[in-house]
Every structure is written in C-alpha cells, then in structure tokens.
Design a protein around this motif. Structure first.
Motif, PDB file in Angstrom:
ATOM      1  N   THR A  45      32.412  43.822  38.012  1.00  0.00           N
ATOM      2  CA  THR A  45      30.970  43.924  38.280  1.00  0.00           C
ATOM      3  C   THR A  45      30.503  42.799  39.196  1.00  0.00           C
ATOM      4  N   LEU A  46      31.323  41.747  39.353  1.00  0.00           N
ATOM      5  CA  LEU A  46      30.983  40.663  40.276  1.00  0.00           C
ATOM      6  C   LEU A  46      31.696  40.903  41.601  1.00  0.00           C
ATOM      7  N   PRO A  47      31.019  40.694  42.723  1.00  0.00           N
ATOM      8  CA  PRO A  47      31.680  40.827  44.030  1.00  0.00           C
ATOM      9  C   PRO A  47      32.839  39.835  44.150  1.00  0.00           C
ATOM     10  N   GLU A  98      42.760  35.294  34.559  1.00  0.00           N
ATOM     11  CA  GLU A  98      43.785  34.723  35.441  1.00  0.00           C
ATOM     12  C   GLU A  98      44.020  35.598  36.664  1.00  0.00           C
ATOM     13  N   GLU A  99      43.858  36.904  36.505  1.00  0.00           N
ATOM     14  CA  GLU A  99      44.054  37.814  37.645  1.00  0.00           C
ATOM     15  C   GLU A  99      42.838  37.843  38.573  1.00  0.00           C
ATOM     16  N   HIS A 100      41.645  37.944  38.018  1.00  0.00           N
ATOM     17  CA  HIS A 100      40.455  38.162  38.834  1.00  0.00           C
ATOM     18  C   HIS A 100      39.769  36.886  39.300  1.00  0.00           C
ATOM     19  N   ALA A 101      39.967  35.791  38.573  1.00  0.00           N
ATOM     20  CA  ALA A 101      39.374  34.513  38.986  1.00  0.00           C
ATOM     21  C   ALA A 101      40.398  33.404  38.740  1.00  0.00           C
ATOM     22  N   PRO A 102      41.528  33.433  39.470  1.00  0.00           N
ATOM     23  CA  PRO A 102      42.622  32.501  39.182  1.00  0.00           C
ATOM     24  C   PRO A 102      42.246  31.029  39.377  1.00  0.00           C
ATOM     25  N   GLN A 103      41.234  30.779  40.189  1.00  0.00           N
ATOM     26  CA  GLN A 103      40.823  29.390  40.428  1.00  0.00           C
ATOM     27  C   GLN A 103      39.972  28.827  39.298  1.00  0.00           C
ATOM     28  N   VAL A 106      27.804  44.533  29.998  1.00  0.00           N
ATOM     29  CA  VAL A 106      28.349  44.906  28.693  1.00  0.00           C
ATOM     30  C   VAL A 106      29.236  46.124  28.891  1.00  0.00           C
ATOM     31  N   VAL A 107      30.448  46.099  28.335  1.00  0.00           N
ATOM     32  CA  VAL A 107      31.364  47.244  28.442  1.00  0.00           C
ATOM     33  C   VAL A 107      31.956  47.523  27.060  1.00  0.00           C
TER      34      VAL A 107
END
Length: 418
Positions: free
Chosen positions: A202-204, A227-232, A187-188
């Motif tokens: 927070t996820l590796p 789209e930036e952190h998990a583009p797949q 939570v942020v």
C-alpha cells in the motif's frame, strides 16, 4: 429568479449555468423540495474532455438529499443534461452540488461525515441524520476512499505492524500504522506473510525506501515481509510485546504452581492472576499489601515474576551509552533467566536471545507500537457498538474512518480551499 430562488441559489453555491425554478414546501411530510434546471442559454460541457458539446437530452428526474431547512428534510430535484460528445459519446454532465451517481449533496455529505465522526456508533449517527444504516455506511466508505486518495505518505519514517483480533476465536487482522503521525495506514485480513506483503504494497516503492525503522512482534511473517519490502529499515521488536510474552510466561508458571498448591489445600494463588500481571505502582494500597505477601513467599511464581521485572531495566540503556551496555545487561539477565529451572521462563528467555539483534535496535530507534495499542480501545469500542463484525470490509472502513486521520470531506461549492 424571485428573491427566494436567488437566496437558495446563493446558499447552494450555484453558478450561472443553473437556476432555482421553485421551492416547494410540504408541511404534512415536513419536506422542502428545491427544483433546479440548467440554464437554456448555457452550452453544457462534456464531463470527459471538458469541451462544450451539443445538448442531446435530459436524464430522468433525480433527487439528492440536502442539509435540512428549519429541521425539514430538504431535497434537490433536477433533470441533468446529457451531451453528445464526438469523442466520448453520450455523457451526463457534472453537477456542482453532488458527485456523479451520488444520492446526497456535497454539503450534506460533509455534514454527515462530521456527525458520524462525533457519534459513538454508526447507529447513533444515522438516527441523528435520519438515514438508513446502509446509507450511513456508504457515506463512510466513500469518505475513506476519498481520504486514501488524498493521503500523503512522504513523511512516514517509523512504521508499526501489529495484529488485532477480528471476530470470534483465532481470527486476526494485520494493521500498519504511522508511529510518528499516530494514524492507521491500512488494515488487511489475517496475520500471514501475504497479509504483511499487502500492507507494504500500500506504500509506494519510493516511500518504502524512506522508512527508517519498523516496530513489530517477533512474528516471522512480519519480519520476512519487512526484510523483503523495506530491507534498509531496522526491525525493532516492540517492548510492549516483549513484556506481554514475559508476562504470559509468568502466568503459565502461576497456573502450574496453583494446581499443585490446590491439591495440597493451599489457596494462596487463587484469584491472584491480575496481581502478577499488573505493574506494582498501579495497584491499590490494599492489593499492593496482598501482593507483597505473595511476592515475599517462597513461590515459584515469585521467582518467575522477578525475571521480567528486572528485564524492564534493559530498555533504559538507550538514554545511556546504549547498545553495548544493553548487551552486557542482557547477557547477565539471560544467564540468570536460563538457569532458573522454570520451564516457561527459560523458553521465553531463549526466544529473546535468538532475537537479540532486533532487540538492541531499540537503542538507535526507540519506537514502539504504543500508538497502535492505543487504537485497541477505539477498535474494541467499534466492535462492541457493532456487536461484532461479520464483514472484514466493514471492519476496515470503521477503523480507517476513526483512526486513519484522513481528509475525508468532499470539496463543496462553498469551499474556499481544501
């Protein structure tokens, strides 16, 4: 040691480095004090390097709250040895019954965590434990930190990102959930791009690459960050959020029409908001009859209501040929909705068309934020019990404590495994 001392040493899980000197009972104060000392014939070990080191001295006497004895408050009392290590300098040795700098024994903390999990509020839990509010909060905070350090995220494949209201007015937090695991991951504060970035961080990196799909609203900040952190990962616009947007458009039509009708002395739409916003099957027989009359009347709100009602069929195509038939259905639905001459409905339909590519991903990944929505009642209960939160940090701890499904209990001297 005498039999009573031996008995308490066994209950505390002490090894031969520690011994029970005496057990003092204060009937007036309803308190039991168990006094411990480090065995004189045992060389203490440096907590830093683990090597046996010369004894320097003993730290001042300390007390630790322990599990009650026959409902008497029980305290452990000891002066802990300090070593003079050639590598680490003067260090206080580790003790088997509590964590460094802790004020409670591990056994008490484990019990307190279970009580606080079961209690309806921190206030109720702390009263049962006879703790101050701050002490209870500190135990919860330490428990959450312990659980986050232990948490494995290797199996997270479907993620949800959602917003929750925090405090009064337009104050929000962003929540990341493990959809398959039914747990809150983090939570942020805020619902801006930086907040979404913080959630993903927070996820590796290796874990982020394994996420297959993410359920979210049509919020640009969440989309861009994903789209930036998990583009797949496929982005799946949440069906319940879509229904919410369509329902809000219907309500805007109702409010505008209600104003016009009232000026004409027509009160048919007075108090009808819940009827238009509730699924028909969930209405009582009496309310369903009232709603049927409104629905069959020549009202703009009736026409508006029919648009999201028909759109509910869109989600059913994942059980059939899927995306292709879903696109065909959407085309027919959009042609009708965009020509309905009801401003809020036309606007929402056009918005859905712009996001169509992330609607049809549902047919490959039929996931929703339903579990996150399910946490709403828990989170609302936390806010009600606390009469609101002034501190985001406290709000976050409560959510993760209740909804994180964390392994939070400390390893105790009597634990066989963890």
């Amino acid at each position: 040691m005498n039999p009573l001392a031996q008995h308490n040493a066994l209950l505390l899980g002490l090894d031969d480095h520690w011994q029970v000197d005496h057990v003092d009972l204060d009937l007036a104060a309803q308190r039991v004090e168990i006094r411990l000392s480090h065995a004189a014939n045992k060389v203490p070990a440096c907590p830093g390097c683990g090597c046996e080191c010369p004894l320097k001295d003993h730290a001042p006497q300390r007390r630790w709250r322990h599990l009650d004895t026959m409902q008497f408050e029980t305290l452990l009392v000891a002066r802990v040895p300090r070593t003079n290590c050639s590598k680490g300098g003067v260090r206080t040795i580790d003790i088997p019954w509590a964590e460094p700098h802790g004020r409670f024994t591990l056994l008490f903390e484990a019990f307190a965590i279970r009580v606080l999990e079961a209690a309806s509020s921190i206030e109720q839990g702390r009263l049962l434990l006879r703790l101050s509010w701050q002490s209870a909060h500190n135990i919860m905070e330490q428990a959450v930190q312990r659980g986050l350090e232990r948490r494995a995220v290797d199996s997270v494949e479907h993620v949800g990102i959602d917003e929750k209201n925090f405090g009064k007015g337009h104050s929000y937090v962003s929540v990341m959930t493990d959809i398959d695991g039914g747990r809150v991951l983090e939570v942020v504060p805020e619902r801006i791009r930086a907040a979404a970035d913080s959630l993903w961080n927070t996820l590796p990196e290796q874990q982020r690459q394994q996420v297959k799909a993410v359920a979210m609203d049509m919020w640009a900040a969440y989309v861009g960050s994903t789209e930036e952190h998990a583009p797949q990962a496929a982005i799946v616009h949440d069906r319940f959020q879509i229904a919410k947007h369509l329902g809000e458009a219907v309500d805007r039509v109702r409010r505008a029409e209600h104003k016009v009708l009232r000026r004409q002395g027509d009160a048919r739409l007075t108090g009808s908001r819940c009827l238009w916003m509730t699924r028909e099957e969930n209405l009582s027989a009496e309310r369903a009859a009232t709603f049927a009359e409104l629905r069959e009347a020549n009202l703009k709100t009736s026409r508006a209501w029919a648009i999201p009602e028909l759109f509910r069929e869109f989600w059913e195509f994942w059980e059939q040929p899927g995306e292709f038939t879903g696109r065909l259905f959407f085309g027919d639905w959009y042609a009708w909705a965009s020509r309905c001459r009801l401003g809020p409905m036309v606007k929402t339909a056009k918005r859905l068309k712009r996001h169509l590519e992330r609607l049809v991903t549902w047919f490959d990944h039929p996931i929703t934020n339903a579990s996150a929505e399910g946490f709403n009642s828990v989170i609302q209960g936390l806010k009600t019990a606390a009469r609101g939160f002034r501190s985001f940090a406290n709000y976050r701890i409560r959510i993760l404590f209740r909804c994180g499904r964390l392994d939070m209990e400390p390893v105790t001297p009597l634990s066989t495994s963890h």
